[in-house]
Design an enzyme around this catalytic site. Structure first.
Site, PDB file in Angstrom:
ATOM      1  N   GLU A  60       0.831  -1.208   0.000  1.00 40.61           N
ATOM      2  CA  GLU A  60       0.000   0.000   0.000  1.00 40.61           C
ATOM      3  C   GLU A  60       0.866   1.258   0.000  1.00 40.61           C
ATOM      4  OE1 GLU A  60      -2.342  -0.367   3.527  1.00 40.61           O
ATOM      5  OE2 GLU A  60      -3.351  -2.204   2.877  1.00 40.61           O
ATOM      6  N   PRO A  61       1.691   1.469  -1.027  1.00 37.06           N
ATOM      7  CA  PRO A  61       2.534   2.671  -1.054  1.00 37.06           C
ATOM      8  C   PRO A  61       1.733   3.919  -1.377  1.00 37.06           C
ATOM      9  CG  PRO A  61       2.792   1.459  -3.095  1.00 37.06           C
ATOM     10  CD  PRO A  61       1.896   0.622  -2.213  1.00 37.06           C
ATOM     11  N   ARG A  95       3.104   7.894  -0.292  1.00 41.64           N
ATOM     12  CA  ARG A  95       4.098   8.957  -0.435  1.00 41.64           C
ATOM     13  C   ARG A  95       5.212   8.578  -1.421  1.00 41.64           C
ATOM     14  NH1 ARG A  95       5.636  12.369   4.037  1.00 41.64           N
ATOM     15  NH2 ARG A  95       4.617  10.796   5.346  1.00 41.64           N
ATOM     16  N   CYS A  99      -3.231  33.911   9.249  1.00 38.66           N
ATOM     17  CA  CYS A  99      -3.074  34.560  10.562  1.00 38.66           C
ATOM     18  C   CYS A  99      -2.772  33.530  11.651  1.00 38.66           C
ATOM     19  CB  CYS A  99      -4.316  35.365  10.904  1.00 38.66           C
ATOM     20  SG  CYS A  99      -4.500  36.814   9.855  1.00 38.66           S
ATOM     21  N   GLU A 100      -1.637  32.880  11.536  1.00 38.78           N
ATOM     22  CA  GLU A 100      -1.121  31.938  12.523  1.00 38.78           C
ATOM     23  C   GLU A 100       0.405  32.048  12.517  1.00 38.78           C
ATOM     24  OE1 GLU A 100      -2.804  29.920  14.492  1.00 38.78           O
ATOM     25  OE2 GLU A 100      -4.808  29.885  13.591  1.00 38.78           O
ATOM     26  N   TYR A 150       0.547  14.653   0.385  1.00 41.87           N
ATOM     27  CA  TYR A 150       0.005  15.355   1.556  1.00 41.87           C
ATOM     28  C   TYR A 150       0.094  16.867   1.404  1.00 41.87           C
ATOM     29  CZ  TYR A 150       0.359  10.615   3.224  1.00 41.87           C
ATOM     30  OH  TYR A 150       0.245   9.255   3.325  1.00 41.87           O
TER      31      TYR A 150
END
Length: 426
Positions: A281-282, A284, A353-354, A381
């Site tokens: 199940e690759p 990335r 704004c973080e 991702y």
């Protein structure tokens, strides 16, 4: 000049290219932020698994949570891939992209009854069941539909993947899978439930794993269970070793996919399980180094001479690429046009704004307002974890393949952000 860790990204003179396509030109044509992917890079990454598995019964199931864009799924479906899904929405994406339900394994710790029913009707290959409670629920759903659900128990082997704690999934204190000590009892129970058909065993120990050892250790623990379960008269057709193989972001040195596959095949042979079907199940490792995020420099805000930091504010933000904020992940950042100007040590940050909205810290770059930068190894991702935080539209996406550069997702328009909302009547 090819860049370390990004084999399909190279410089031609001062221009940065992905698989021969000028990233600055693509950014100007389609706007920024912009994800750009190489189809050739994805096919090459998949080929490394498939070639190592030649002559063995196998199925490579792309873990689509890494990047679930329809064109990416279509590419893998056309290449013969199966898919590892974790929600009903992911199943619908697979089907919309031309994937086959009979090549889908359905993982996830919290499948709803509606998701189970839809997957059963679609004819998924297997449910990777992650708790004993899920066995009972899936049995009830299957009986109500007069169907039998093919199941593989996802076993938590309590193996340390030696990765970031947020992406470790195979330890006994993680939420995933059935504890190794409970697995035999769970198989006994599954074999008695009339709505279930036991077909395999599964594990997944984490993500961004850079060593073969944890995989071999996990496989050994799985095979111990396979032998114990089959002594109970419960046959297991396949062994699913999950995914999680890492990629190079900075100086990581993960093993090539072929090295990992051959090590696991050797262990299967040594223990007398060479004829058993093997599933991978690759995620990335198939898409991570195939993509970049192109972003424009909006503001240069020097502050180091006054005891502060030098900030480069770009138009991409944590809503586009959350990995640095969430995991403190390091990702290479390169100018799309290299300058001969003097460099400074910039913090590359977004406009959200973080204070946690950053893409890279202390990067030595020569920059001017309006320049375009590329965040490398952003194929996994990035878009799949993006959001509309601060009411920001999600980025556009482009796929390059040979001489073609095709827009595969349009940038969201501002009215789309609130199109499904309703004002109060009074």
């Amino acid at each position: 000049m090819t860049l370390p860790g990004a084999p399909f990204v190279a410089r031609r003179g001062d221009a940065l290219e992905l698989d021969g396509h000028d990233l600055a030109e693509l950014g100007r044509r389609h706007g920024t932020p912009l994800f750009v992917y190489s189809a050739r890079a994805m096919r090459s990454a998949l080929a490394a698994y498939v070639e190592a598995l030649q002559g063995r019964e196998h199925l490579v199931c792309y873990a689509m949570k890494a990047n679930s864009s329809l064109a990416v799924l279509q590419l893998f479906a056309r290449a013969g891939c199966g898919f590892d899904i974790v929600s009903g929405g992911e199943l619908e994406r697979v089907l919309a992209a031309g994937g086959t339900a009979s090549k889908v394994v359905f993982s996830g710790v919290g499948k709803t009854r509606a998701e189970m029913a839809r997957a059963l009707r679609a004819g998924v290959r297997c449910f990777n069941v992650e708790s004993e409670d899920e066995l009972e629920t899936l049995n009830e759903v299957a009986l109500a539909l007069a169907l039998r659900a093919p199941v593989s128990l996802r076993v938590n082997p309590d193996v340390d993947a030696r990765t970031h704690p947020y992406i470790s999934t195979g330890l006994k204190d993680n939420k995933f899978g059935i504890a190794h000590a409970r697995a035999l009892a769970a198989y006994r129970r599954a074999a008695t439930l009339p709505g279930l058909r036991v077909v395999g065993i599964d594990c997944h120990i984490g993500s961004q794993i850079t060593q073969v050892g944890p995989y071999v250790e996990a496989l050994d623990r799985l095979l111990d269970l396979v032998e114990a379960v089959e002594l109970e008269g419960i046959p297991l057709h396949h062994v699913d070793v999950g995914g999680g193989l890492g990629i190079t972001y900075a100086d990581e040195e993960p093993p090539p996919a072929g090295t990992l596959v051959r090590a696991l095949l050797q262990r299967l042979d040594e223990r007398g399980h060479g004829a058993r079907e093997l599933l991978f199940e690759p995620g990335r490792s198939l898409v991570g180094n195939a993509g970049v995020l192109v972003t424009e420099v909006l503001v240069l805000k020097p502050g180091a001479e006054h005891g502060g930091r030098d900030y480069c504010i770009v138009d991409a933000a944590m809503n586009d690429l959350v990995r640095p904020a969430m995991y403190e992940a390091w990702m290479a950042i390169e100018p799309c046009r290299r300058r001969a100007d003097a460099t400074r040590r910039w913090d590359i940050v977004g406009p959200v704004c973080e204070s946690g909205d950053w893409l890279g810290r202390e990067r030595e770059l020569a920059l001017r307002r309006g320049d375009l930068l590329a965040v490398l190894s952003a194929g996994a991702y990035g878009m799949s974890m993006s959001s509309n935080y601060n009411s920001r539209p999600r980025a556009a996406e482009v796929m390059v393949d040979g001489e073609r550069a095709e827009l595969i997702r349009e940038r969201e328009a501002l009215p789309e952000l609130y199109a499904r909302e309703r004002l109060l009547d009074t």
